[in-house]
Structures are given as structure tokens and as C-alpha cells.
Design an enzyme around this catalytic site. Structure first.
Site, mmCIF file in Angstrom:
data_model
loop_
_atom_site.group_PDB
_atom_site.id
_atom_site.type_symbol
_atom_site.label_atom_id
_atom_site.label_comp_id
_atom_site.label_asym_id
_atom_site.label_seq_id
_atom_site.Cartn_x
_atom_site.Cartn_y
_atom_site.Cartn_z
ATOM 1 N N ASP A 93 -86.043 -5.461 3.169
ATOM 2 C CA ASP A 93 -86.350 -5.107 4.553
ATOM 3 C C ASP A 93 -86.534 -3.588 4.613
ATOM 4 O OD1 ASP A 93 -83.807 -4.080 4.413
ATOM 5 O OD2 ASP A 93 -82.914 -5.511 5.791
ATOM 6 N N SER A 94 -86.860 -3.082 5.791
ATOM 7 C CA SER A 94 -87.186 -1.653 5.896
ATOM 8 C C SER A 94 -85.948 -0.795 6.052
ATOM 9 C CB SER A 94 -88.068 -1.431 7.122
ATOM 10 O OG SER A 94 -87.294 -1.639 8.303
ATOM 11 N N PHE A 97 -83.527 -2.335 10.869
ATOM 12 C CA PHE A 97 -82.682 -3.244 11.644
ATOM 13 C C PHE A 97 -81.207 -2.881 11.491
ATOM 14 C CE2 PHE A 97 -80.241 -7.155 12.245
ATOM 15 C CZ PHE A 97 -80.697 -7.562 13.483
ATOM 16 N N ASP A 147 -89.759 -0.768 11.553
ATOM 17 C CA ASP A 147 -90.083 -1.147 12.929
ATOM 18 C C ASP A 147 -88.887 -0.854 13.816
ATOM 19 O OD1 ASP A 147 -88.375 -3.054 11.916
ATOM 20 O OD2 ASP A 147 -89.328 -4.738 12.935
ATOM 21 N N GLY A 217 -87.546 -9.386 15.578
ATOM 22 C CA GLY A 217 -87.007 -9.296 16.927
ATOM 23 C C GLY A 217 -86.717 -10.635 17.557
ATOM 24 N N ASP A 267 -85.245 -15.689 5.844
ATOM 25 C CA ASP A 267 -84.024 -15.177 5.217
ATOM 26 C C ASP A 267 -82.942 -15.248 6.271
ATOM 27 O OD1 ASP A 267 -84.950 -12.613 6.737
ATOM 28 O OD2 ASP A 267 -82.911 -12.185 6.094
#
Lengths: 376, 376
Positions: A93-94, A97, A147, A217, A267
Site C-alpha cells: 500500500d502507499s 492510510f 491517496d 475508502g 486484502d
């Protein structure tokens, strides 16, 4: 192995699809469930076991790994695959989150986010470019754009602001990622529970011609029907020939219903986290091993399972281990849960391939609804 | 399998012996190290792994098991072997030692000991007869007499009182145990650091003609040379044809020196507990994986080991897992440590069989003394 990243759809059944994502490190059969390996380990599991259950890909959390052991250190150690001994594909993931959910003292603006580590209080800055750089240092096969994910319920204006900025960040991430033939960078559709914002986000990302698209989201506090409605709005807008990944979802029921709406990848920490808290997922629904009714039940969780944890250990023993807070309890229940999730995905893939996905979904839901086998 | 309990000495080398204890559930090669399965689980290990490392027998703690899941419950579930899926021999302690060290509000007299559970505060009474009854309910293959173990240093009068009572309790345990052909009840030599009391205890127990003899009340705070002196005093008094078990010991160095003095069996939480705290035992001594010098060391703990945990995972990864407090860290280090202990016992047995135990001991100690391989 060829240096390409490609997605082939082998069969569709309604909106559901089955196929394979191929990349140099291996092939991911879809729909796929990706076990979460937060800090470079799928908690309480040997990765050999995870592989043996049928997982083709695991997820690593950029936020955790950048703080410990650190992205540059992982790179010096030969990358995440070598470090953790998982030669198969990894999606990261980035980090965004978990910056929002775990770290302290955040400051977010167009440039990115400044935050304090939950591990040692150190200050870090993450921009879209740095997120992609970190994921590259880790050696991730599928990287995610940075994001901004807004918790629901939220004001429409706030949802729209975050969605618009996420689209701009996707463009910056695409540029930072550049041209990496065997790897992919996915965009993330935002827009909260607002159908028109979801469509706007999906269309803007589609225009960027990315290698795959996530829906983010969701599963952040809204009812399941809202999540499913957003998928029904979003998936048709996304290019059908690209993989679609629903982030952080979910229960077996969430998964099967999302596959029906066109999702290819999932996931979730649920099977691993629940396993460490005494909860088992089975064909007959969830079983709380902490419950006293299991104390003298010599039957296994599921005698028909191929997983030793599900088939060979008595509920009485699992109950004892959970009550005594023994590591083996979490080890066995995590193993059982990941086995169930992978069995479910295998069943889903086969049903789609055979054009009987609706029947499979109904049968599976019926079996959950019957509830656990009664105690003897 | 025949319904007998027997001990055969295959070879001796000085005071050291190698052989086998045979019983209906299997054969224990001696000298043997028994991994500790406190509450029905060798912590953070699958019992299949424990077996594969070469363990012929494990230890169960009567105190923990009587409180949870409870002796009568274990019996209703078919006994401990079935419950935990270990069909091989199990030795249980009497529960006495942990009543003293873990429980609250103890009252001890000639009849036994009354105590409060550390789990739920419930009151329990344990007499020599009840300890044997509980160990029978668990289905233990080798049962231990209830004894009173005095922490050292202690007054001679106190050591003598406890030793004398332990001999009387041995007699009561022998009567309670009765005639069980394939099983054994061992007596426990007490007497603290007083050679004459050790001799008196050993002689009194020898007169009871038990199937095996333990040496208890050592490794409870005294220096190693005191422990070894007590073994030198005690072992020659014990019948040479019966197995000798040194309880709760110890480090690899304790073990090798005790074998040299005639001990056949050991148990200790050290390899498992140390593994959960980031400490690895290897041919080159102990390694603290928490230490920063391992952070970027890609070498395994011991590339010559047959154990995957020792051979296949980098120190850098182990360091990360330990620092991040991840379950897999304890799982891998426990696995490594039990592998090292079983490798050591295998080496000891072979050396005795080949009449080169003194050389083996010197070489092994030299290798420990060389210390860990230097970082690259």
C-alpha cells in the site's frame, strides 16, 4: 520469465471475472485474497504455510516497513522478498492510510503528509513521490498511489476535496513510477459514499491509463449496502481489461458480494487478526473458540478441510489454548482462517470458470446461515 | 508394543552413559533433553516440529494443567497425549515446584499443600496422593513424586526438614502410584547444598526401589560448581541401572557437565523462554538478536544447521522481527534453540557411544568460547 505485467480474464459470469495477473515473480489467480504481512510477516505464520494454502501474493504495509526496518535498509538487504523469504509477488500500500490511522501529529497538504512515527516519535514526510520511492526500495511488484482516505460518514465537500487531491496525487505517482515493465502502479478511486464523486474519480483515473485500479475508502464505517452500491457505481466505469482491487475488505460475505460486482483482488487483516483473538472462520460461519461450549468438544473446526489446523486439532484444545493465551492458539486459528479464505477464493474462481457463480454464492451463504455444527 | 518400562544402558564413558528408556508410547534416547510443554503446548511451536527436531519426550506441568484445562477435564478428553496431539512419551512434574513459585497463599504441612490458583484465585489442595492422581488423569508416562524444593541459600535445618518430608512423600506417592507396568514414578533427591543430606535422601529413595530418580532442588540460585558437586555426591549413591533426571537444568554448559557426572535426562524452559526474548543458542554460544549489530547482517544464525530457522533466515530479519515484537521472531528463535539443544544431545549420545565424550565436551566448549562469528 518475461518482463511483463499483464492481466488475462479467462472467464466471466455476470459482472464476476476470473483470470490471472502475470508478472515476473509469479502469477496471481483472480479473484485473489492477499494475506496481510504488515511488518514483513503474516502474523503468527511461516510464509511457507501461507504459500501452501494457495496465496499467490501478499501485502506489505509501507507505513510499517518505512519506520522499521526502514526502506533504505530493506533495499540494502536485497529488498523485501529476500528479507522475508517470499519470492512471489508482493503488493504494497502507499502508507497513506496508516499514516492517518496510526501516526501522531499529522499535517496534510497538497505536497503530502508530515507525521510522527508511532514507534519512536520520529518525524517523517511522505509525498506521492516519496511513497513510490519507498515502495520501489522495498521492491514491491504492485505499488499503490498515495491517496487521502476519508472516514465515513463525512461531509461531501471534504470527500470531494480529498478525492480531487487523490487524483492529482495519482498523476504525480504515475510520473514518479515511470516505466517499469514487470511492475505496476495502481490508482485508487475515492469519493466516499457519493456516487457521482466515485464516477468522477474513476473516470479521471481511467484517463491516466494505469495498470490497475483500486477502490479505496470503503469498509471504513459505512453499512455493507453502501459499499456494494459504490462498487456497482464504480466498477462499470473502470476499464474492464484492468484488475480491480477492493482495499481492506473484508468478511467472506463482503468478498463474495464484491466479486459479484466485478472485484478481482482483496486484502484484509480480518482472518489474521481474528485468529489471534480466538475467532475462527469456517464453512459454517464464525466460531468463537473462547466460548465455554467448546471446552470439551473433541471435534475439529472442520473435518473436511485440507488444512491441519482446521482438521486435526480439537475444539477443546483450541479453546484451552485461546483461554490460556498461548501462542499456538493464534498460530492455529490464523492458519485455519487463511485456509478458509483461500478455499473460498478457490471456490469462487472455479465457480466463475464453470459459469455457476450465482449458485455457488447462494450455497455458500446458505451454509454460513446454517451456523456452526451443534455441540455433541 | 510391550507393556514394560525399562532402561537399557548401551555404553558408558567415564560417569557418562547413553542408552534408551523404553515404554509403550515410545523410546527415549538418553541423555535426553525434554522440551517443556507447560500448559499443553511447547510455546510458539507446532509439536510436529518439536518431534522432527528429535525430541522423544516432552514435559507437562501438572500445576498449570490441573488449573487449566483441569485434570478431570483432560481425562474426559482422552488424556493429555490425545488433547495436544503428542503420541510419544510425556513426563509430568508433580506440580509442587510451581505451587511454591507461582501460586498465592500457600500453606504447607505433612499432609500436603493448600494454595490459591494464579489463574482465578480458586483454592486447591495437593497431597502426594492427589499429585499422583492428577498425573494419572493426565495420562503421564513418567510421573514425579510430590516433593518440597527449598530455594538456596537456605538454613540446613530447613533443607533437612524438607528433604525428610520429601522422602516420606515419595513413599506415599509410590503407594498411590501402585503397579502400572508401562509407566514409572520417579523419586526426587533433595538436600540442598549439603552433601550428607543429598546422600541420605538418595539412600532413602534407593531403598524404595523406584523406576527412576530425579535430582531436584538444584539450579535454584546456587553457583554451577555447587550444583556439580551435589551431582558428584548424589549420582554414585543412586542405582546405576535406573535413569537419572536433573530437574529444570539448564544451559548447554550445565547439561554437558551434568552428563559427565552421570545424568540421563534434562528439562528446562531456557531454550523456549530465551527464544521468546530474542536470544539464540548456537554452536558458537548465545546470540542476542536484539543487538543492533545484526540489523544488516544477511547471514543466518548457523548455515550448517539442518533446522530451517537456523539456516534459512537472515539475522537481519530475525533482528527486525524481535525488535518489532512479531510472533514469528519467537517462533523462529524457539525453533532454532530447541534444534540446538537436540543437536547437542545427539552429539553427546554419539560421543559417549564412541568413547570420546571428554573430547566432544572439550571441543564443544571451545567452540562456545570462540564466540559468535564476527559481523561482516
Amino acid at each position: 520469465m518475461s518482463d511483463v505485467f499483464r492481466f488475462d480474464i479467462a472467464a466471466t459470469d455476470g459482472a464476476a471475472r476470473t483470470g490471472a495477473i502475470s508478472m515476473p515473480r509469479g502469477t496471481v489467480r483472480t479473484p485473489a485474497f492477499m494475506p496481510v504481512g504488515t511488518a514483513g510477516t503474516v502474523k503468527a505464520m511461516y510464509l511457507d504455510q501461507v504459500r501452501d494454502l494457495g496465496a499467490d501474493i501478499i501485502l506489505g504495509n509501507t507505513y510499517h516497513l518505512m519506520l522499521r526496518p526502514g526502506a533504505e535498509r530493506v533495499a540494502r538487504l536485497g529488498g523485501l522478498h529476500d528479507l522475508i523469504r517470499w519470492p512471489h509477488p508482493i503488493l504494497t500500500d502507499s502508507g497513506g492510510f496508516q499514516v492517518m490511522s496510526l501516526s501522531g501529529l499529522r499535517k496534510l497538504d497538497e505536497q503530502g503528509v508530515t507525521f510522527q512515527s508511532h514507534v519512536d516519535g520520529s518525524r517523517h514526510h511522505m509525498s506521492p513521490e516519496r511513497s513510490i520511492e519507498i515502495q520501489g526500495l522495498l521492491g514491491s511488484d504492485i505499488q499503490m498511489q498515495l491517496d487521502e482516505c476519508v472516514a465515513l460518514p463525512a461531509k461531501r465537500s471534504e470527500v470531494e476535496r480529498a478525492m480531487d487531491m487523490s487524483v492529482r496525487w495519482a498523476e504525480r505517482c504515475k510520473t514518479a513510477f515511470g516505466d517499469q515493465p514487470g511492475k505496476a502502479m495502481f490508482g485508487i478511486v475515492q469519493g466516499g459514499d457519493q456516487p457521482d464523486l466515485r464516477v468522477k474519480s474513476a473516470e479521471a483515473l481511467k484517463a491516466l491509463d494505469l495498470k490497475g485500479y483500486a477502490v479505496g475508502g470503503l469498509a471504513v464505517g459505512e453499512p455493507q449496502d453502501v459499499m456494494l452500491a459504490m462498487l456497482e457505481t464504480t466498477c462499470p466505469v473502470l476499464p474492464s481489461e484492468k484488475p480491480r482491487y477492493l482495499m481492506g475488505v473484508g468478511t467472506p460475505d463482503d468478498i463474495i458480494k464484491s466479486v459479484a460486482r466485478g472485484i478481482d483482488m482483496f486484502d484484509c487483516v480480518m482472518p489474521t487478526r481474528a485468529g489471534r483473538h480466538g475467532l475462527a472462520f469456517t464453512r459454517r460461519g464464525r466460531i468463537n473458540l473462547r466460548n465455554a461450549r467448546h471446552a470439551e468438544d473433541t471435534r475439529p473446526l472442520d473435518e473436511e478441510s485440507a488444512c491441519p489446523a482446521s482438521r486435526d486439532y480439537s475444539r477443546a484444545y483450541l479453546h484451552h489454548l485461546v483461554r490460556a493465551n498461548e501462542a499456538l492458539g493464534g498460530m492455529l486459528l490464523t492458519w485455519n482462517n487463511l485456509a478458509y479464505y483461500q478455499d473460498l477464493m478457490r471456490g469462487i474462481r472455479q465457480a466463475i470458470a464453470e459459469g455457476r457463480f450465482a449458485d455457488f454464492m447462494a450455497e455458500t451463504q446458505d451454509e454460513w446461515a446454517r451456523g456452526d455444527i451443534a455441540p455433541r
